[in-house]
Design a protein around this motif. Structure first.
Motif, short mmCIF file in Angstrom:
data_model
loop_
_atom_site.label_atom_id
_atom_site.label_comp_id
_atom_site.label_asym_id
_atom_site.label_seq_id
_atom_site.Cartn_x
_atom_site.Cartn_y
_atom_site.Cartn_z
N LYS A 12 0.83 -1.21 0.00
CA LYS A 12 0.00 0.00 0.00
C LYS A 12 0.87 1.26 0.00
CE LYS A 12 -3.92 -1.78 2.65
NZ LYS A 12 -4.35 -1.98 4.04
N MET A 13 1.91 1.25 0.84
CA MET A 13 2.75 2.43 0.94
C MET A 13 3.43 2.71 -0.40
SD MET A 13 4.26 1.90 4.75
CE MET A 13 5.51 3.15 4.81
N ALA A 14 3.94 1.65 -1.04
CA ALA A 14 4.60 1.84 -2.33
C ALA A 14 3.64 2.40 -3.36
CB ALA A 14 5.19 0.51 -2.80
N GLY A 18 3.69 6.08 -5.07
CA GLY A 18 3.73 6.24 -6.51
C GLY A 18 2.64 7.18 -6.99
N VAL A 19 1.40 6.94 -6.50
CA VAL A 19 0.28 7.80 -6.91
C VAL A 19 0.56 9.24 -6.56
CG1 VAL A 19 -2.13 8.36 -6.41
CG2 VAL A 19 -1.47 6.00 -6.80
N MET A 20 1.09 9.45 -5.34
CA MET A 20 1.33 10.82 -4.89
C MET A 20 2.37 11.50 -5.74
SD MET A 20 2.78 12.29 -1.35
CE MET A 20 4.32 12.91 -1.94
N LEU A 21 3.52 10.81 -5.95
CA LEU A 21 4.61 11.45 -6.71
C LEU A 21 4.20 11.70 -8.15
CD1 LEU A 21 7.78 9.65 -5.34
CD2 LEU A 21 7.06 12.00 -4.97
N VAL A 22 3.63 10.66 -8.79
CA VAL A 22 3.22 10.83 -10.19
C VAL A 22 2.14 11.90 -10.29
CG1 VAL A 22 2.13 9.68 -12.15
CG2 VAL A 22 3.86 8.49 -10.84
N GLY A 23 1.17 11.86 -9.35
CA GLY A 23 0.11 12.87 -9.35
C GLY A 23 0.68 14.27 -9.24
N ALA A 92 -0.27 11.89 5.07
CA ALA A 92 -1.22 11.17 5.92
C ALA A 92 -2.66 11.28 5.38
CB ALA A 92 -1.16 11.68 7.35
N ILE A 93 -2.94 12.31 4.56
CA ILE A 93 -4.29 12.41 3.98
C ILE A 93 -4.56 11.20 3.09
CG2 ILE A 93 -5.85 13.79 2.56
CD1 ILE A 93 -4.33 16.22 3.27
N GLY A 254 -0.74 18.07 -2.10
CA GLY A 254 -1.93 18.50 -1.37
C GLY A 254 -3.08 18.82 -2.30
N MET A 255 -2.74 19.39 -3.46
CA MET A 255 -3.78 19.70 -4.44
C MET A 255 -4.44 18.42 -4.92
SD MET A 255 -3.43 22.32 -7.53
CE MET A 255 -2.83 21.50 -8.97
#
Lengths: 340, 122
Positions: A12-14, A18-23, A92-93, A254-255
């Motif tokens: 899950k963390m990975a 990934g989603v966060m960085l790519v996003g 954490a969001i 955050g966006m």
């Protein structure tokens, strides 16, 4: 069982990282390109060959190599700690964002409430950054940011209450399911809920939520804390090198996070009609990411549409208009819920 | 139930740690690559290129403290509203009237603050 839990947690963390960085990278690229086209420019063009798609990556690589200048006047410990606090709050969001019926890092019962609580941690980081810099611009920027973030925290929280009243749960998965099962006067066919029911019933709440999230992200028209023309870069003035990049990354992450929360609460999240839960685990993320992309585009669009608000106008908007309207929205929703 | 609770909040802690780790890893990596060459001029606080006047922690009128007070009141209210919103359907009319009175009192407070002129800046 326990081993299983840790393995799942790692995956899950990975995935979420990934989603966060790519996003974040895609939103930065989108911001560059869309801003450029809205101003009749071309924008990044060379990096990566086609459309300059590698521009954010190239920027990141360059930032890593940049010298970090820490002025003599700063409170070094707090100064260094601030980006950690900001990114911790943002990361954490992502725990509670549901990408599918089972595609969620942690389906907390407190869901929405947890999001609203944890997202205020970033405020502390911003205030730390502004105060510790030992710079007049930073101090002003930090104070402005703190005042703005707390003023718009309230409309954000109150706008969500309407959704909670309709759904009767705080869990984000529960809210998506409630939207999927919504019935207009008890007879609606399932497919009609593709038009998100809460978008219609909570149109006021959605508008307030979007406005307040723009302010929470300190984006134009609410970018007084980092108003370039008067405060240079606000609380970020003294930051350089990778610590600055981390603030920057946190802002875009955050966006994406707030756009995801807004799509989950008001736009039906991952849900599609006539698709079984098993299949939704695969299609859901695509549906949610499409909605996130739409909202992120809207955020960028607004930046080039509205002029910046003055500091006192900004506070007036929050306290005089948004909060009373949000309270009225709660009252109307509650009355309708109890009567019908 | 309890196990689920512990697992959920372990996840939260793990993600918060992931945020910290991300910054730490980035800063650590950059520390290996970047140059480090401070000079007194470079290390002076930025004030548009001029020598800084006074200290950075100059006296500032914190007009915003009044907003902090208002915020405190409304934020506590929000904490009370959430459990009410979840349980509204089961409790029904009684909860509705109760909360209407509560919100009315708060709106009276907000109106008082606005009439008192705390939002006006001269």
């Amino acid at each position: 069982m326990i081993v299983n839990f840790w393995v799942t947690l790692g995956i899950k963390m990975a995935l979420v990282l990934g989603v966060m960085l790519v996003g974040a990278l895609v939103s930065i690229f989108g911001e560059l390109k869309i801003s450029a086209h809205m101003q009749s420019r071309i924008g990044p063009y060379f990096a990566g060959g086609r459309w300059g798609w590698a521009q954010p990556l190239a920027d990141g690589l360059k930032f890593i190599q940049k010298e970090e200048i820490i002025p003599d006047t700063v409170d070094v410990r707090v100064f260094k700690l601030a980006p950690y606090v900001v990114l911790m709050g943002t990361m954490a969001i992502y725990v509670v964002i549901p990408f599918g019926p089972d595609m969620v890092a942690g389906n907390l019962d407190l869901g929405v409430f947890y999001v609203l609580a944890i997202s205020s941690i970033s405020t502390v980081g911003v205030l730390m950054a502004g105060w510790s810099s030992g710079n007049k611009y930073s101090l002003m920027g930090g104070l402005r940011a703190a005042a703005q973030l707390i003023a718009y925290e309230l409309p954000l929280v109150l706008a969500v209450v309407g959704v909670v009243i309709l759904a009767g749960t705080l869990s984000l998965n529960g809210i998506v399911e409630a939207q999927a099962q919504w019935q207009w006067f008890g007879v609606t066919p399932e497919w009609l809920n593709v038009i998100p029911p809460y978008l219609i019933l909570q149109a006021v709440g959605f508008a307030i939520f979007l406005t307040a999230s723009l302010a929470e992200l300190s984006r134009t028209p609410f970018d007084m804390p980092i108003a370039e023309s008067e405060l240079v870069m606000g609380y970020l003035t003294e930051y350089s090198g990778l610590r600055f990049t981390m603030f920057f990354l946190g802002e875009y992450a955050g966006m994406v996070a707030l756009a995801a929360i807004a799509s989950t609460l008001f736009l039906g999240g991952y849900w599609l009609p006539f698709v079984s839960d098993d299949l939704l685990n695969f299609i859901g993320p695509v549906v949610l990411i499409t909605k996130i992309a739409l909202l992120v585009f809207l955020f960028i669009w607004m930046r080039w549409t509205f002029p910046r608000l003055r500091e006192d106008q900004l506070q007036q908007l929050a306290w005089r208009i948004l909060i009373p309207v949000a309270l009225a929205n709660i009252v109307v929703t509650a009355v309708l819920k109890v009567v019908f | 139930m309890f196990e689920q609770y512990v697992q959920d909040y372990t996840t939260v802690a793990a993600f918060a740690f992931l945020g910290l780790f991300l910054v730490g890893a980035g800063v650590g990596l950059s520390k290996v690559v970047r140059p480090h060459n401070p000079t007194p001029t470079k290390n002076s606080p930025y004030e548009c290129g001029v020598d800084p006047v006074g200290t950075g922690w100059s006296q500032t009128h914190i007009r915003y403290y009044i907003f902090a007070l208002l915020f405190l009141i409304f934020d506590v209210e929000a904490v009370f509203i959430f459990p009410w919103a979840v349980q509204l359907e089961t409790i029904g009319m009684f909860a509705l009237v109760e909360m209407l009175i509560f919100i009315m009192i708060l709106i009276a407070g907000l109106v008082y603050a606005i009439r008192k002129g705390v939002l006006k800046w001269e």
